[in-house]
Design an enzyme around this catalytic site. Structure first.
Site, mmCIF file in Angstrom:
data_model
loop_
_atom_site.group_PDB
_atom_site.id
_atom_site.type_symbol
_atom_site.label_atom_id
_atom_site.label_comp_id
_atom_site.label_asym_id
_atom_site.label_seq_id
_atom_site.Cartn_x
_atom_site.Cartn_y
_atom_site.Cartn_z
ATOM 1 C CG HIS A 137 17.541 0.142 2.218
ATOM 2 N ND1 HIS A 137 18.304 -0.011 3.280
ATOM 3 C CD2 HIS A 137 16.691 -0.698 2.005
ATOM 4 C CE1 HIS A 137 18.078 -1.172 3.614
ATOM 5 N NE2 HIS A 137 17.055 -1.788 3.012
ATOM 6 C CG ASP A 214 21.590 2.064 -2.314
ATOM 7 O OD1 ASP A 214 21.957 0.929 -2.916
ATOM 8 O OD2 ASP A 214 20.823 1.765 -1.349
ATOM 9 C CD GLN A 217 16.648 -3.705 -4.560
ATOM 10 O OE1 GLN A 217 16.533 -4.541 -5.372
ATOM 11 N NE2 GLN A 217 16.385 -4.155 -3.375
ATOM 12 C CE LYS A 240 19.333 -5.825 -1.306
ATOM 13 N NZ LYS A 240 18.133 -6.398 -0.510
ATOM 14 C CB CYS A 379 14.767 -1.063 5.069
ATOM 15 S SG CYS A 379 14.722 -2.607 5.777
#
Ligand code: C6P
Length: 421
Positions: A137, A214, A217, A240, A379
């Protein structure tokens, strides 16, 4: 204590997975869009919020709104206790060794900027290399590019296979004694690829490099254990994972955070301030939390993690895998539809393009039928460029989605494609 304006949550979740019951926790799922029942399949952008999380705001502002860590009065005590209680919930959620290693930020994006501007600025220089996966991202690309312009280090890209899995042989070959940092997502937001972050961390460490993972997600969909992964830094966003916007988390190993300089100055993050002798800084985690934080949001994030744990991340993950399999099968029956990202290990994200139908048109028209999907580059422009597309449609699933919703989505998609072709 008074709980005015607070709605009682319906939160009894028992095995087997009771999606109908669980949906009752989300008032927004009852609304209509353009006269049709909402089918919300844009969960990778932001997930919806259970009533008990929404209620935190009424409870906090109606009962114990106060600035934290500074007051001696009862309200300040209560707010501080709830805020620090949420930090402990985050610690447990990602199995961090200590809550001192949990820094609250405005979101995943700010967490990357914190690491880049604090660790990066003091540990990177010309001749060094930072490896960034093709799946990243922009939030885990651009802060490093900005810094590379100033410090002169080199960014190298870990390539992907045609199915959207990272090329691990290429990764091994890219790791050298010049590598200082590896940037990779646990789960790709654009394709859903689940990356082997534990193996990647081990390889990075063997090369003497650090790894920043990261987890934006991953945290909503699978159990995260930062110690098992051996991540040096791990990042995610509240909104999220069934929590509010405006709050995110940076986990960092204590040994790294201790020697990193603050990146923002102000109240909260100091020990002493003097014009004569300069400033000394607060201990972790406060050194990295300048100014009044998003107090209600942090407390609400703690509640969201309670909700998630109550349903159970394993149960959520299994349910979403069923939705992924079913939606993939159904979408594959549509003529001219191509799914991007077909790696063996995938989270519940389906990105696709349709011959003769622009993604943007699909997104706009399918909204008229009550279905929310995301369209665009997500993104992740380098990834989409690599696959020769500017935009995809993306359906992404959460704990409360159903097979019926997938049926509505696929039927609506067929209608829309007929309209635009
Ligand atoms: N992805 C999506 O629709 P923030 O905006 O800071 O909360 O999260 C940024 C971010 C970082 N990493 C990953 C893997 C992400 O998916 C996101 C946000 C949204 O895919 C908005 S672009």
């Amino acid at each position: 204590m008074s709980h005015t304006a607070v709605v009682t949550p319906q939160s009894a979740h028992q095995a087997p997975y009771n999606v109908a019951k669980l949906r009752e926790d989300f008032p927004i799922l009852k609304r209509e869009v353009h006269g049709k029942p909402l089918v919300y399949l844009d969960n990778a952008a932001t997930s919806q919020t259970p009533i008990e999380v929404i209620n935190v705001f009424a409870d906090y502002y109606g009962r114990y709104n106060a600035n934290i860590h500074r007051g001696l009065h009862t309200l300040a005590d209560e707010a501080t206790e709830a805020f620090e209680g949420a930090r402990e919930k985050v610690r447990a959620f990602i199995n961090a060794p200590s809550s001192r290693e949990v820094i609250f930020t405005r979101g995943a994006t700010e967490a990357f900027n914190l690491v880049a501007n604090s660790w990066g600025r003091t540990h990177l220089s010309a001749g060094d290399e930072v490896l960034i996966s093709m799946l990243e991202h922009h939030a885990n690309i651009v802060p490093w590019q900005l810094l590379a312009q100033q410090l002169g280090f080199t960014i190298k890209v870990i390539p992907v296979h045609a199915d959207g899995a990272l090329d691990m042989n290429a990764y091994r070959a890219l790791l050298t004694e010049r590598t200082r940092l590896v940037c990779v997502n646990h789960v790709s937001n654009a394709f859903g690829t689940i990356n082997p972050v534990k193996e990647m961390a081990s390889l990075a460490h063997q090369a003497g490099a650090l790894i920043i993972v990261d987890g934006a997600q991953a945290a909503p969909h699978q159990r995260v254990d930062v110690q098992d992964i051996d991540a040096d830094f791990y990042v995610f966003s509240g909104h999220k994972v069934y929590g509010p916007t405006g709050v995110g988390v940076l986990y960092g190993k204590q040994s790294l955070l201790e020697v990193m300089p603050p990146w923002q100055g102000g109240g909260e993050m100091i020990d002493t301030v003097s014009f004569e002798h300069g400033t000394t800084f607060a201990a972790l985690p406060h050194k990295f939390e300048a100014g009044t934080p998003a107090i209600a949001e942090v407390i609400a994030l703690g509640k969201a993690l309670d909700w998630t744990e109550n349903v159970g991340l394993d149960a959520i993950g299994e349910w979403e895998q069923q939705l992924l399999t079913y939606s993939t099968q159904q979408l594959q029956t549509i003529d001219g539809l191509r799914i991007l990202g077909t790696a063996e290990h995938k989270a519940a994200v389906v990105s696709f393009v349709v011959e003769g139908a622009h993604a943007q048109d699909i997104g706009l028209l399918i909204d008229q039928l009550g279905v929310a999907v995301r369209t665009g580059h997500h993104c992740a422009q380098p990834l989409l460029h690599h696959f020769g597309v500017e935009a995809t449609c993306r359906a992404s699933f959460a704990a409360y989605n159903t097979r019926d919703e997938i049926d509505i989505f696929v039927t609506s998609l067929r209608r829309v494609i007929d309209m635009v072709r």
